[in-house]
Design a protein around this motif. Structure first.
Motif, PDB file in Angstrom:
ATOM      1  N   GLY A   1       0.804  -1.225   0.000  1.00 35.41           N
ATOM      2  CA  GLY A   1       0.000   0.000   0.000  1.00 35.41           C
ATOM      3  C   GLY A   1       0.833   1.268   0.000  1.00 35.41           C
ATOM      4  O   GLY A   1       0.374   2.323   0.462  1.00 35.41           O
ATOM      5  N   ILE A   2       2.053   1.184  -0.522  1.00 32.68           N
ATOM      6  CA  ILE A   2       2.914   2.374  -0.623  1.00 32.68           C
ATOM      7  C   ILE A   2       2.649   3.021  -1.979  1.00 32.68           C
ATOM      8  O   ILE A   2       2.699   2.332  -3.005  1.00 32.68           O
ATOM      9  N   PRO A   3       2.356   4.322  -2.034  1.00 33.38           N
ATOM     10  CA  PRO A   3       2.059   4.962  -3.328  1.00 33.38           C
ATOM     11  C   PRO A   3       3.238   4.871  -4.298  1.00 33.38           C
ATOM     12  O   PRO A   3       4.370   5.229  -3.951  1.00 33.38           O
ATOM     13  N   GLU A   4       2.981   4.407  -5.521  1.00 33.40           N
ATOM     14  CA  GLU A   4       4.037   4.306  -6.524  1.00 33.40           C
ATOM     15  C   GLU A   4       4.582   5.673  -6.919  1.00 33.40           C
ATOM     16  O   GLU A   4       5.714   5.773  -7.408  1.00 33.40           O
ATOM     17  N   THR A   5       3.787   6.725  -6.694  1.00 35.65           N
ATOM     18  CA  THR A   5       4.228   8.074  -7.064  1.00 35.65           C
ATOM     19  C   THR A   5       5.441   8.530  -6.263  1.00 35.65           C
ATOM     20  O   THR A   5       6.117   9.485  -6.647  1.00 35.65           O
ATOM     21  N   LEU A   6       5.737   7.859  -5.145  1.00 38.54           N
ATOM     22  CA  LEU A   6       6.884   8.252  -4.313  1.00 38.54           C
ATOM     23  C   LEU A   6       8.218   8.006  -4.995  1.00 38.54           C
ATOM     24  O   LEU A   6       9.224   8.612  -4.640  1.00 38.54           O
ATOM     25  N   PHE A   7       8.247   7.118  -5.988  1.00 45.27           N
ATOM     26  CA  PHE A   7       9.513   6.591  -6.475  1.00 45.27           C
ATOM     27  C   PHE A   7       9.947   7.284  -7.760  1.00 45.27           C
ATOM     28  O   PHE A   7       9.304   7.138  -8.798  1.00 45.27           O
ATOM     29  N   PRO A   8      11.078   8.001  -7.729  1.00 44.96           N
ATOM     30  CA  PRO A   8      11.605   8.635  -8.953  1.00 44.96           C
ATOM     31  C   PRO A   8      12.206   7.584  -9.884  1.00 44.96           C
ATOM     32  O   PRO A   8      12.288   6.404  -9.555  1.00 44.96           O
ATOM     33  N   MET A   9      12.672   8.056 -11.024  1.00 45.11           N
ATOM     34  CA  MET A   9      13.337   7.139 -11.952  1.00 45.11           C
ATOM     35  C   MET A   9      14.650   6.655 -11.340  1.00 45.11           C
ATOM     36  O   MET A   9      15.290   7.356 -10.549  1.00 45.11           O
ATOM     37  N   LEU A  10      15.019   5.430 -11.713  1.00 42.77           N
ATOM     38  CA  LEU A  10      16.300   4.865 -11.311  1.00 42.77           C
ATOM     39  C   LEU A  10      17.345   5.200 -12.368  1.00 42.77           C
ATOM     40  O   LEU A  10      17.063   5.151 -13.569  1.00 42.77           O
ATOM     41  N   VAL A  11      18.559   5.558 -11.920  1.00 43.15           N
ATOM     42  CA  VAL A  11      19.657   5.825 -12.848  1.00 43.15           C
ATOM     43  C   VAL A  11      20.835   4.931 -12.491  1.00 43.15           C
ATOM     44  O   VAL A  11      20.985   4.488 -11.355  1.00 43.15           O
ATOM     45  N   GLN A  12      21.667   4.686 -13.477  1.00 44.12           N
ATOM     46  CA  GLN A  12      22.839   3.842 -13.296  1.00 44.12           C
ATOM     47  C   GLN A  12      24.024   4.661 -12.791  1.00 44.12           C
ATOM     48  O   GLN A  12      24.101   5.874 -13.015  1.00 44.12           O
ATOM     49  N   PRO A  13      24.984   4.017 -12.107  1.00 44.31           N
ATOM     50  CA  PRO A  13      26.215   4.710 -11.721  1.00 44.31           C
ATOM     51  C   PRO A  13      26.891   5.304 -12.944  1.00 44.31           C
ATOM     52  O   PRO A  13      26.916   4.685 -14.012  1.00 44.31           O
ATOM     53  N   GLY A  14      27.428   6.510 -12.792  1.00 37.56           N
ATOM     54  CA  GLY A  14      28.066   7.197 -13.904  1.00 37.56           C
ATOM     55  C   GLY A  14      27.141   8.137 -14.646  1.00 37.56           C
ATOM     56  O   GLY A  14      27.556   8.762 -15.624  1.00 37.56           O
ATOM     57  N   THR A  15      25.894   8.268 -14.173  1.00 35.84           N
ATOM     58  CA  THR A  15      24.948   9.180 -14.811  1.00 35.84           C
ATOM     59  C   THR A  15      25.262  10.627 -14.437  1.00 35.84           C
ATOM     60  O   THR A  15      25.388  10.946 -13.247  1.00 35.84           O
ATOM     61  N   VAL A  16      25.388  11.484 -15.438  1.00 36.90           N
ATOM     62  CA  VAL A  16      25.545  12.919 -15.189  1.00 36.90           C
ATOM     63  C   VAL A  16      24.153  13.497 -14.969  1.00 36.90           C
ATOM     64  O   VAL A  16      23.321  13.507 -15.877  1.00 36.90           O
ATOM     65  N   LEU A  17      23.896  13.957 -13.737  1.00 40.73           N
ATOM     66  CA  LEU A  17      22.563  14.448 -13.385  1.00 40.73           C
ATOM     67  C   LEU A  17      22.332  15.862 -13.897  1.00 40.73           C
ATOM     68  O   LEU A  17      21.214  16.239 -14.229  1.00 40.73           O
ATOM     69  N   GLY A  18      23.376  16.659 -13.923  1.00 36.27           N
ATOM     70  CA  GLY A  18      23.250  18.054 -14.344  1.00 36.27           C
ATOM     71  C   GLY A  18      24.421  18.858 -13.841  1.00 36.27           C
ATOM     72  O   GLY A  18      25.496  18.308 -13.563  1.00 36.27           O
TER      73      GLY A  18
END
Length: 499
Positions: free
Chosen positions: A202-219
């Motif tokens: 019963g945990i809202p799925e909206t809580l979870f952001p996208m998953l990224v891999q190690p080495g991802t440049v976020l910004g």
């Protein structure tokens, strides 16, 4: 690969302290310089135990300022790694919903029981690959959702601690795979949220952001922070955002058949695998499965580290007996071998205070020679730790079908040369020790991989071997240590029967 060094910053947060390190890489070797160190103590407020995120973010900014001082250090990027399982909640306007809760909170036991009423322990382990323990994110998050249901709106997001720092540095929300893999909320061995489990709880799925891999440049570092800190632009990179993942990346392994020990106050011991081990035997033995930066799985067990020795040293200092760690090792080396052993992971040793006396009591209760001198107590601790590592090696062979040919040890325990030698003796395989600063080194090198300055994890590990000259300990006195291990096992079996 060129000769002009480029610079990055690695912020490494442990559960007791943190530091910011400047990495410099000339294409062949990595050098590290610590520019800022700070404590990280939880704060008890009412009946809650919290991390002081505001102060921790302030310390990160101080580290950036110190790390960028001087024209010689144009910083290309920064990455943060932290301990696992803990998280913060961010609302739709980007505000922190409250200081993140601490994994040692007493309330987590209640929420673990609640989850296990819905999904039993065996099923939870097979679904997630993570050993059910009350510190796990899955239990903490259910508690947060139940306790603050009205505040969990569709725009609220959950970010693990490293991801939370990255968000406030860059403005980008994402959860990095290796730290998410500690949560118990992913499919076992996969970079996917486990929607089935999340839905059943019963945990809202909206809580979870996208998953990224190690080495991802976020910004990029935000314009506001560049102005506040008077620094130039730098990239924000998700590395192995779980500290053990970054440490494992820095292990200078040339052979894939190795075990690793990341040894500090506690020790994480395990192996790299292509797939998780999810059977009942591995769960009963206490192994968990988490992600690596190369998309593999680290199957590992949390064992005792230097906690017993650290606590003894603190007690002796309170009694005005001052010894450096080096002096304690020399006293242990001069003491008689194989007089007594303890089980370092026994619950009797969990709490701080008067550790030496507790060790004496346990040796007496088990009918062994009682260690009276400082050197005898230290030797008892170090021999016991080595035998515990041997036991874990045997268990790894049992659950994987393969016995590692070598043990790579990293972290602060590498400084204890007697422990390294004892571990080789007990395990009957070579121990390759170093680097000590594996987490920061791995964090930096994964940034360089994101920049294209190294091309693979194999290259990263070659750089580690060239930069930090690991030391090899070859097994000695193996027959004597086998006898000691037989005694240690009998002692543990006897203790288990008493329980």
């Amino acid at each position: 690969m060129g000769n002009q060094a480029t610079h990055v910053l690695a912020a490494d947060y442990g559960a007791g302290s943190g530091r910011v390190v400047r990495g410099s890489f000339d294409g062949n070797r990595l050098s590290l310089q610590e520019v800022h160190r700070f404590s990280n103590e939880p704060v008890q407020l009412g009946d809650g135990l919290y991390w002081d995120f505001l102060r921790l973010f302030h310390e990160l900014k101080q580290g950036i300022v110190k790390g960028t001082q001087g024209d010689a250090y144009a910083i290309r990027s920064i990455a943060v790694d932290t301990w696992g399982v803990d998280f913060g909640l961010v609302d739709g306007t980007g505000r922190l919903c409250g200081n993140p809760r601490h994994y040692r909170e007493a309330r987590n036991a209640q929420w673990m029981r609640e989850v296990l009423h819905i999904v039993n322990e065996e099923e939870l382990y097979s679904m997630s690959g993570v050993l059910p323990q009350q510190i796990n994110t899955v239990f903490q998050l259910l508690g947060s959702v139940r306790e603050h249901a009205e505040g969990i709106r569709p725009e609220v997001r959950m970010l693990f601690m490293s991801d939370l720092f990255h968000y406030y540095l860059s403005g980008q929300q994402a959860c990095e795979y290796t730290i998410a893999s500690t949560s118990g909320l992913l499919h076992a061995g996969e970079a996917r949220w486990n929607e089935q489990l999340i839905g059943r709880l019963g945990i809202p799925e909206t809580l979870f952001p996208m998953l990224v891999q190690p080495g991802t440049v976020l910004g990029q570092l935000t314009d506001d922070l560049c102005a506040e800190l008077r620094t130039g632009p730098m990239q924000i990179i998700s590395v192995g955002s779980h500290d053990t993942a970054s440490a494992l990346a820095a292990i200078p392994a040339m052979d894939s058949n190795f075990a690793f020990i990341s040894c500090g106050t506690w020790s994480l011991m395990g192996v790299e695998r292509d797939a998780p081990v999810l059977d009942e035997r591995s769960r009963a033995l206490g192994f968990t499965n988490e992600g690596t930066v190369s998309g593999k799985v680290r199957t590992l067990k949390n064992r005792s580290g230097l906690w017993l020795l650290q606590e003894c040293k603190r007690q002796w200092e309170r009694e005005n007996h001052m010894h450096t760690h080096e002096e304690l090792v020399l006293l242990a080396a001069a003491s008689k071998a194989h007089q007594c052993y303890v089980s370092p992971g026994d619950g009797v040793y969990l709490a701080p205070g008067n550790m030496a006396e507790r060790i004496r009591q346990q040796c007496s209760a088990s009918g062994q020679i009682v260690p009276e001198t400082t050197g005898a107590i230290v030797r008892c601790i170090l021999e016991s730790l080595a035998l515990e590592f041997r036991q874990t090696l045997d268990e790894l062979q049992l659950i994987t079908g393969t016995r590692p040919r070598v043990i790579h040890m990293v972290g602060g325990g590498v400084h204890n040369r007697l422990l390294c030698q004892f571990t080789a003796n007990a395990a009957g395989v070579p121990v390759i020790a170093g680097p000590t600063e594996a987490t920061s080194a791995g964090n930096c090198m994964l940034q360089y991989m994101a920049h294209g300055e190294v091309n693979s994890l194999t290259e990263v590990r070659e750089v580690m071997a060239a930069s930090f000259s690991p030391e090899t300990y070859v097994p000695e006195d193996t027959e004597q240590w086998q006898e000691a291990y037989d005694t240690y096992q009998r002692m543990n079996q006897t203790n288990a029967l008493k329980e």
